[in-house]
Design a protein around this motif. Structure first.
Motif, mmCIF file in Angstrom:
data_model
loop_
_atom_site.group_PDB
_atom_site.id
_atom_site.type_symbol
_atom_site.label_atom_id
_atom_site.label_comp_id
_atom_site.label_asym_id
_atom_site.label_seq_id
_atom_site.Cartn_x
_atom_site.Cartn_y
_atom_site.Cartn_z
ATOM 1 N N SER A 293 33.727 22.132 74.287
ATOM 2 C CA SER A 293 33.043 20.861 74.047
ATOM 3 C C SER A 293 33.710 19.755 74.847
ATOM 4 O O SER A 293 34.861 19.895 75.276
ATOM 5 N N ILE B 190 29.765 22.154 76.991
ATOM 6 C CA ILE B 190 28.858 21.234 76.297
ATOM 7 C C ILE B 190 29.216 19.827 76.746
ATOM 8 O O ILE B 190 30.382 19.407 76.664
ATOM 9 N N ILE C 166 25.413 22.877 78.593
ATOM 10 C CA ILE C 166 24.461 22.483 77.550
ATOM 11 C C ILE C 166 24.562 20.973 77.358
ATOM 12 O O ILE C 166 25.646 20.440 77.124
ATOM 13 N N ASN C 167 23.433 20.290 77.450
ATOM 14 C CA ASN C 167 23.376 18.860 77.169
ATOM 15 C C ASN C 167 23.077 18.695 75.682
ATOM 16 O O ASN C 167 21.954 18.894 75.241
ATOM 17 N N TYR C 168 24.095 18.329 74.909
ATOM 18 C CA TYR C 168 23.901 18.252 73.463
ATOM 19 C C TYR C 168 22.980 17.105 73.069
ATOM 20 O O TYR C 168 22.361 17.136 71.997
ATOM 21 N N ARG C 169 22.845 16.116 73.938
ATOM 22 C CA ARG C 169 21.981 14.969 73.604
ATOM 23 C C ARG C 169 20.500 15.325 73.688
ATOM 24 O O ARG C 169 19.675 14.710 72.999
ATOM 25 N N SER D 5 19.341 18.679 73.506
ATOM 26 C CA SER D 5 19.050 19.981 72.887
ATOM 27 C C SER D 5 18.450 19.760 71.502
ATOM 28 O O SER D 5 19.083 19.154 70.632
ATOM 29 N N LEU E 287 21.085 22.701 68.734
ATOM 30 C CA LEU E 287 22.292 23.022 69.485
ATOM 31 C C LEU E 287 22.716 24.467 69.263
ATOM 32 O O LEU E 287 23.187 25.128 70.197
ATOM 33 N N VAL F 253 28.888 19.268 66.564
ATOM 34 C CA VAL F 253 29.056 20.257 67.627
ATOM 35 C C VAL F 253 29.885 21.435 67.128
ATOM 36 O O VAL F 253 29.558 22.600 67.374
#
Length: 370
Positions: free
Chosen positions: A155, A179, A199-202, A204, A207, A230
């Motif tokens: 992360s 991430i 991975i774009n957590y904003r 997704s 997640l 996360v």
């Protein structure tokens, strides 16, 4: 040196949420005198780190809270001006946990001498050869124990520590998945750093599903820099006997309410997972070993790192809050260019440094700003 005055950022209130000028203020104070065993340092660079926010609170931590009325604590690198300690002389460079200030008076026993090689910038010892690089090195290799063919999930993967963790994982034969919080950062860690996926957590929608898609064989090592939601999502994707390296929890540092524990914590039992926290200071005796290895990887062009250097002690607060806005791009450092008597406003500069190859790392004596 008694005639010198020292600019210092002083903590005078425990912050609630983001730190503001209501919480800290820049003061000019007379410089104190040295006692036996102490060293006077003119600071050149200050390290800007998320942990400083935790030290400003009154929550229990691995270091005592910063007392109200005292300088904001941080790691600094500077030149020895005067020494009452046998290990240091005028002109030496030293790193220590000091503060946001022009000058620091510190016990010589709590300082580490540093000697950059020809062509190496001083501030590398606050970034790639400092806590950032050493945290990534020891955290992943000693606590994560990655094995070839395993999947390492990171992360804050575009951050100073996370970006190095993924690269070291790749060097150890692992699949590295990061991430991050923007498409630009995701492209950077894949295209330039060599992560296998990002991975774009904003953006997704789910997640957990995004992690499973990017980690089809599950996650063997999760290097956690953020905690919160996360971490909760990552817990549901772990393989049996996975390892979680708990490095930080930036998602909760500005919270004004108690932060609930991970809802999916039961996966620690269900998947027989090992979760360990660590402090890089525990490996102090092995710092030379780690610096030598990181220096070799850098010289061979096997790792990439970024520094974001901001000029001016007066900009410490603005620079610090970049961390919590997700607006920083690499390791954040404040450079102190002037003596206190010459201080003045110069607008905030957000210089980005990208030392991508051995040539740029070893040949640059001045930062290349983009």
């Amino acid at each position: 040196m008694a005639e010198l005055h020292n600019r210092r950022w002083i903590l005078h209130r425990r912050p609630e949420g983001l730190v503001t000028l209501a919480d800290i203020e820049l003061r000019e104070e007379p410089l104190g005198t040295l006692k036996p065993g102490e060293v006077l340092i003119r600071n050149h660079y200050l390290s800007i780190d998320p942990a400083i926010r935790d030290w400003m609170s009154d929550r229990p931590s691995y270091l005592p809270s910063i007392p109200l009325g005292e300088v904001v604590r941080s790691t600094s690198l500077g030149e020895v001006i005067e020494s009452h300690h046998p290990a240091f002389k005028a002109g030496d460079l030293a790193v220590g946990v000091n503060g946001w200030e022009d000058y620091s008076i510190a016990s010589g026993d709590q300082l580490m001498p540093v000697q950059p090689l020809a062509g190496e910038a001083e501030q590398y010892f606050l970034s790639i050869y400092g806590a950032v690089g050493l945290t990534a090195y020891f955290g992943l290799l000693e606590k994560g124990r990655p094995q070839p063919g395993e999947t390492v999930l990171v992360s804050a993967a575009a951050g100073a520590v996370g970006s190095l963790v993924g690269q070291i994982a790749r060097l150890k034969g692992c699949r590295a998945v990061g991430i991050a919080g923007s498409e630009e950062k995701c492209r950077w860690i894949v295209d330039e750093l060599g992560f296998d996926a990002a991975i774009n957590y904003r953006t997704s929608a789910n997640l957990q599903d995004a992690i499973r898609e990017s980690c089809p064989d599950g996650v063997d090592v999760y290097f956690d820099n953020v905690g919160g939601e996360v971490l909760d999502a990552a817990l549901m994707t772990l393989n049996k006997n996975a390892r979680i390296v708990f490095c930080g929890a930036i998602s909760g540092y500005n919270s004004q309410q108690p932060v609930p524990g991970p809802y999916n914590f039961w996966q620690i039992l269900a998947r027989t997972v090992t979760l360990e926290g660590f402090l890089v200071s525990d490996y102090f005796a092995r710092f030379p070993e780690a610096i030598a290895q990181v220096r070799q990887w850098l010289a061979e062009g096997k790792i990439v790192f970024r520094e974001q250097v901001v000029d001016g002690l007066e900009h410490c607060l603005d620079t610090f809050n970049l961390l919590f806005e997700g607006a920083n791009n690499g390791k954040l450092i404040v450079r102190i260019n002037s003596l206190p008597q010459a201080s003045g406003g110069s607008g905030l500069r957000r210089d980005q440094l990208n030392h991508a190859t051995a040539a740029s790392a070893l040949a640059a004596t001045q930062e290349e700003t983009r």
